[in-house]
Design an enzyme around this catalytic site. Structure first.
Site, PDB file in Angstrom:
ATOM      1  N   VAL A 146      55.940 -12.243 -48.043  1.00 55.43           N
ATOM      2  CA  VAL A 146      56.584 -11.775 -46.821  1.00 55.43           C
ATOM      3  C   VAL A 146      57.736 -12.697 -46.442  1.00 55.43           C
ATOM      4  CG1 VAL A 146      56.262 -11.424 -44.342  1.00 55.43           C
ATOM      5  CG2 VAL A 146      54.551 -10.580 -45.958  1.00 55.43           C
TER       6      VAL A 146
ATOM      7  N   ILE B 209      60.909 -11.861 -48.577  1.00 54.35           N
ATOM      8  CA  ILE B 209      61.584 -10.573 -48.407  1.00 54.35           C
ATOM      9  C   ILE B 209      62.540 -10.623 -47.214  1.00 54.35           C
ATOM     10  CG2 ILE B 209      61.264  -8.130 -47.879  1.00 54.35           C
ATOM     11  CD1 ILE B 209      58.525  -8.312 -49.205  1.00 54.35           C
TER      12      ILE B 209
ATOM     13  N   GLU C  57      63.684  -8.880 -44.660  1.00 55.52           N
ATOM     14  CA  GLU C  57      63.379  -7.590 -44.025  1.00 55.52           C
ATOM     15  C   GLU C  57      64.579  -6.936 -43.366  1.00 55.52           C
ATOM     16  OE1 GLU C  57      61.719 -10.342 -43.495  1.00 55.52           O
ATOM     17  OE2 GLU C  57      59.599 -10.064 -43.936  1.00 55.52           O
TER      18      GLU C  57
ATOM     19  N   ASP D 228      97.978  11.230 -55.518  1.00 56.49           N
ATOM     20  CA  ASP D 228      98.751  12.463 -55.637  1.00 56.49           C
ATOM     21  C   ASP D 228     100.148  12.198 -55.078  1.00 56.49           C
ATOM     22  OD1 ASP D 228      99.235  15.292 -55.938  1.00 56.49           O
ATOM     23  OD2 ASP D 228      99.040  15.436 -53.766  1.00 56.49           O
TER      24      ASP D 228
ATOM     25  N   ASN E  60      62.634 -14.311 -39.585  1.00 59.09           N
ATOM     26  CA  ASN E  60      63.383 -13.351 -40.402  1.00 59.09           C
ATOM     27  C   ASN E  60      64.002 -12.235 -39.572  1.00 59.09           C
ATOM     28  OD1 ASN E  60      62.749 -14.789 -42.682  1.00 59.09           O
ATOM     29  ND2 ASN E  60      61.504 -13.208 -43.633  1.00 59.09           N
TER      30      ASN E  60
ATOM     31  N   ASP F 252      66.964 -14.992 -37.794  1.00 56.52           N
ATOM     32  CA  ASP F 252      67.897 -14.761 -38.909  1.00 56.52           C
ATOM     33  C   ASP F 252      68.837 -13.597 -38.643  1.00 56.52           C
ATOM     34  OD1 ASP F 252      66.767 -16.798 -40.239  1.00 56.52           O
ATOM     35  OD2 ASP F 252      65.909 -15.624 -41.870  1.00 56.52           O
TER      36      ASP F 252
END
Length: 885
Positions: free
Chosen positions: A282, A285, A287, A329, A710, A714
């Site tokens: 965990v 990861i 998240e 174009d 996290n 974070d």
């Protein structure tokens, strides 16, 4: 007929092949063919349901990792609040993805909307109006100015018929149609005896037999290409998928090592050791990464929208930053799609369009009189683009053509004819005399001219004059200018039989007028800036080779005289895919191309590993827009089909906006990289901390500690890093290309050593806490140490966020506080971290203790050390390793 297309056969053969006559089909036969061929409408493959699109969002590798994390947090670790937060992030990301996709699949509907609602056809010898969906092969269709062509037709009658086909072929000038067969193979733009579905009749009238309906038309062919075109994975999506896979493997390996080593040491029983391994997973990861990337992209789209670049797919924001090829174009994108007089020739000399012309000049009079332009009350000019350009030029030079026409009204005319290439009008001068005004192809005009008007004096036309005029005509034509000659004659009476023979003879040559669809004034500078940024611009157009080469030289896409850099669609057909893949880098200009050529060009460059952006505005551009890594449609002149197939729309049709968008895309990628560097170095610090705590036998941080850091401490700074200001020199860097990653350019190594530093500082604080404890009991001592490690880990990351503002640049040489969002994010994140420790009631929820001043000082010292150590390493990289900022 079975082996050759309709345009290569005469009209009688086409009628026989379609089993029809000029009187048309019977109602009974038309119904039978409608049952056989189906309605004259475009088909599209079945689209996914809303539920299907929603479920597709969960196929992303990182999303799967997050779902596993939520399952672990809830079912195994029993942290249901954390599981709910992770699931909320995942669901929001999926909903946003579905919303973006639902806006992006409108190309086929737009094509269908372009088709004519009704058509005038002959049935049983009578003209009837039927819905265009009921037009069938073999129907005889009547065309006149203002009509939208309902199906693909082989023309069998044409009276000065002109059809505007720029949306299909890219050619800016309406095409003069004729009925004669074309013996050799020809591209769409050269099939002058055909009329194509969804094009517009601008002049004259015609009659055609339907040779293709629905998906069997040229527009249907484009619809099929659009429907079957695979979606390209953007560099951002590829990078995130690669990063997700790498993280997952790393997470599983580390978790397995911790589990096995822990069991081998006999530190805990298998169940608790498994929970420890899960906690470590965990921690590893990120998240918030999918949500952070989405938010940064969304903020990027908002800023780009203010600069007239409207993004339809979020990943396209970043894709622009990695673009290596911009295939554009010509008509309406690089040029103005508006014929404009550029030069005039009279009195034996060439003159720029800006030079004034005398009010009594026959040149202005002829170009305004031999002209069918109409002017609306608001001053808008309606008619053939060439003729409106002539009137606009006359008005620019203060020639009141409407007042002149009232004073000398038109009394007769000889309409333009594609064979003789001339048009004449006769005007009553009011003094018993009549003026004949004639315009047309210079060589044809000289055949019927015997005198010349120079400086107001009329004299005989000499061979020297003819050579000079034809030489000037050739000189202008090589510059891709469309040249028309002007001549006149004053007669005593209108011929009894108004015909070319009776009117167009013994004319007085007045001069030449040279026109072009001019380049947009800002484009040349944008091309130069793109080249400086390492981006190669290409021109892809349906126009003729000479026109394409001249415009591309004027824009700086190729150097003057570089004929080898130009290739036509017909020449491209002679090259195999393998040979073209090897030689695609030789060409910068593609002329007279069909829609499938454009897709082939895009695919060839992608086969070289290049990231390709394609710009365009017409139906003919849509397949290539969809095939490209990023399709950019024109918002003003662009068809709905082009917009529906695109990833981005330019609201102002300004080519320079593309360069601004590239700059924004590079900024977005740089900021996403900063966020990823910040998140992954933080997560590595967390993993190292948990790993070493387990190996040493210390108490380890709880999942709630890691998830709080996290998802809150974070995430806020990571989002704020996404709106950092653009670093200087970003447009002097080479494009990253398709094979680059978020970890290239020193980012990967920075993540590793900075993550190790974070972990080491956190473990150091834990060691100091248990070596120099405030409390004497073992339980209180370790509880304080764990709390200090938790706060240190969070606070170090907030300090480290300042380091990440630049990969190699010093924090002390930049405007540290110029990002208000970042300042607020750091403050709020610090407060959220402090609340869990200092506010009563949160201690039990987060398993922490209160800290005294000395303990807070140790924590703050670790944060300051994080900045100092990183600054020392950066200084070494700049001075010793000579790393560029």
């Amino acid at each position: 007929m079975a082996n050759k297309p309709s345009y290569q056969h005469d009209t009688q053969s086409v009628l026989q092949d379609q089993q029809t006559t000029t009187d048309g089909l019977s109602n009974q036969e038309a119904q039978a063919r409608l049952d056989q061929y189906g309605p004259n409408a475009l088909a599209a493959k079945k689209k996914k349901t809303l539920l299907g699109r929603f479920l597709d969002q969960f196929k992303d590798f990182m999303i799967i990792v997050l779902l596993v994390a939520a399952l672990v947090a809830g079912v195994i670790v029993h942290e249901w609040a954390d599981a709910a937060i992770i699931l909320a992030v995942v669901l929001l990301n999926a909903v946003f993805g579905v919303f973006q996709e639902s806006k992006a699949e409108q190309a086929i509907e737009s094509l269908q909307a372009m088709t004519s609602p009704n058509a005038n056809v002959r049935r049983d010898g009578k003209v009837v109006v039927v819905p265009s969906s009921e037009v069938v092969p073999g129907d005889i269709v009547l065309l006149e100015a203002g009509d939208v062509v309902p199906a693909d037709l082989r023309l069998i009658e044409s009276a000065n018929l002109q059809i505007e086909e720029s949306a299909l072929t890219g050619e800016s000038v309406p095409v003069n149609k004729q009925i004669d067969s074309i013996g050799e193979e020809a591209g769409i733009g050269d099939r002058t005896n055909m009329a194509f579905m969804s094009t517009n009749v601008t002049y004259g009238r015609g009659l055609g037999v339907v040779t293709g309906t629905g998906m069997q038309t040229e527009v249907g062919h484009i619809a099929s290409m659009l429907d079957n075109q695979k979606e390209m994975q953007t560099p951002l999506q590829a990078n995130l998928a690669k990063l997700g896979r790498a993280l997952t493997v790393l997470i599983l390996v580390i978790a397995a090592i911790v589990f096995v080593v822990g069991l081998a040491k006999g530190a805990e029983d298998p169940a608790n050791m498994f929970l420890t391994a899960i906690s470590l997973a965990v921690a590893a990861i990120p998240e918030g990464l999918p949500a952070i990337v989405t938010i940064i992209l969304a903020l990027g789209t908002q800023k780009m929208a203010k600069q007239n670049a409207l993004v339809r797919r979020l990943p396209a924001v970043e894709t622009l930053g990695s673009t290596e090829i911009i295939a554009s174009d010509k008509t309406g994108t690089l040029t103005q799609n508006k014929m404009t007089v550029e030069q005039t020739y009279y009195d034996g000399e060439l003159h720029p369009a800006t030079k004034g012309v005398a009010d009594d000049s026959r040149l202005l009079q002829i170009m305004s009189f031999a002209n069918d332009t109409n002017e609306k009350d608001d001053g808008t000019l309606l008619g053939d683009p060439t003729e409106t350009a002539l009137v606009a030029f006359a008005k620019l030079h203060d020639f009141d053509y409407q007042a002149e026409l009232e004073r000398t009204p038109r009394v007769a005319e000889v309409p333009f004819d594609s064979e003789r290439k001339l048009m004449s009008t006769i005007h009553d001068l009011g003094n018993g005399k009549f003026l004949i005004a004639t315009k047309g192809a210079p060589d044809e005009l000289l055949r019927v001219s015997t005198r010349i008007d120079q400086h107001g004096t009329v004299r005989d036309l000499t061979d020297s004059d003819r050579d000079n005029i034809l030489g000037t005509n050739h000189q202008l034509a090589t510059q891709a200018l469309r040249v028309l000659g002007m001549a006149y004659q004053v007669v005593d009476q209108v011929p009894t039989d108004v015909s070319p023979a009776s009117v167009e003879h013994e004319l007085i040559f007045a001069g030449l007028v040279a026109m072009i669809d001019p380049e947009r004034p800002e484009v040349r500078q944008s091309v130069e800036e793109a080249k400086r940024a390492g981006i190669r611009p290409l021109m892809i157009t349906g126009d003729h080779r000479d026109t394409a080469q001249a415009i591309s030289e004027r824009l700086g896409i190729i150097t003057p005289g570089d004929d080898h850099a130009v290739i036509t669609g017909r020449e491209l057909d002679q090259i195999s895919d393998e040979d073209f893949a090897n030689s695609v880098q030789d060409y910068s200009v593609y002329a007279r191309v069909a829609p499938e050529h454009k897709v082939r060009i895009v695919n060839a460059w992608q086969g070289q590993g290049k990231v390709v952006a394609m710009t365009g505005d017409g139906v003919n551009d849509a397949p290539a827009l969809k095939a490209a890594d990023i399709g950019i449609a024109m918002g003003v002149t662009g068809t709905e089909v082009a917009k529906g197939a695109s990833d981005m729309i330019l609201a102002d049709d300004n080519f320079s906006t593309i360069v601004d968008a590239v700059r924004a895309g590079r900024k977005v990628f740089a900021n996403i990289t900063k966020s990823i560097q910040y998140l992954l170095s933080a997560n590595l610090g967390e993993v190292l901390t948990l790993f070493m705590m387990t190996m040493i036998g210390w108490d380890i941080l709880a999942p709630v500690h890691i998830l709080w850091i996290n998802l809150v401490t974070d995430t806020l700074p990571a989002i704020a890093l996404g709106v950092e200001h653009t670093e200087s020199g970003i447009m002097q860097q080479k494009p990253r290309g398709r094979n680059s990653s978020f970890l290239s350019g020193g980012v990967g190594s920075a993540i590793i050593w900075q993550g190790l530093l974070e972990g080491a500082l956190t473990l150091g604080v834990y060691w100091l806490a248990i070596t120099f404890p405030v409390h004497t009991s073992s339980a209180a001592m370790h509880a304080d140490a764990l709390t200090m490690a938790y706060v240190t880990l969070g606070l170090i990351q907030l300090f480290h966020a300042f380091n990440v503002k630049s990969l190699h640049g010093s924090l002390f040489s930049m405007h540290v506080w110029n990002n208000k969002a970042f300042n607020w994010a750091i403050g709020v994140a610090a407060l959220a971290l402090a609340v869990t420790v200092v506010v009563p009631g949160f201690n039990g929820l987060f398993h922490v203790t209160t800290l005294d001043a000395l303990q807070w000082g140790m924590v703050a010292g670790a944060g300051i050390l994080m900045i100092l150590v990183v600054e020392i390493v950066k200084f070494f990289q700049r001075r010793v390793l000579k790393v560029k900022i």
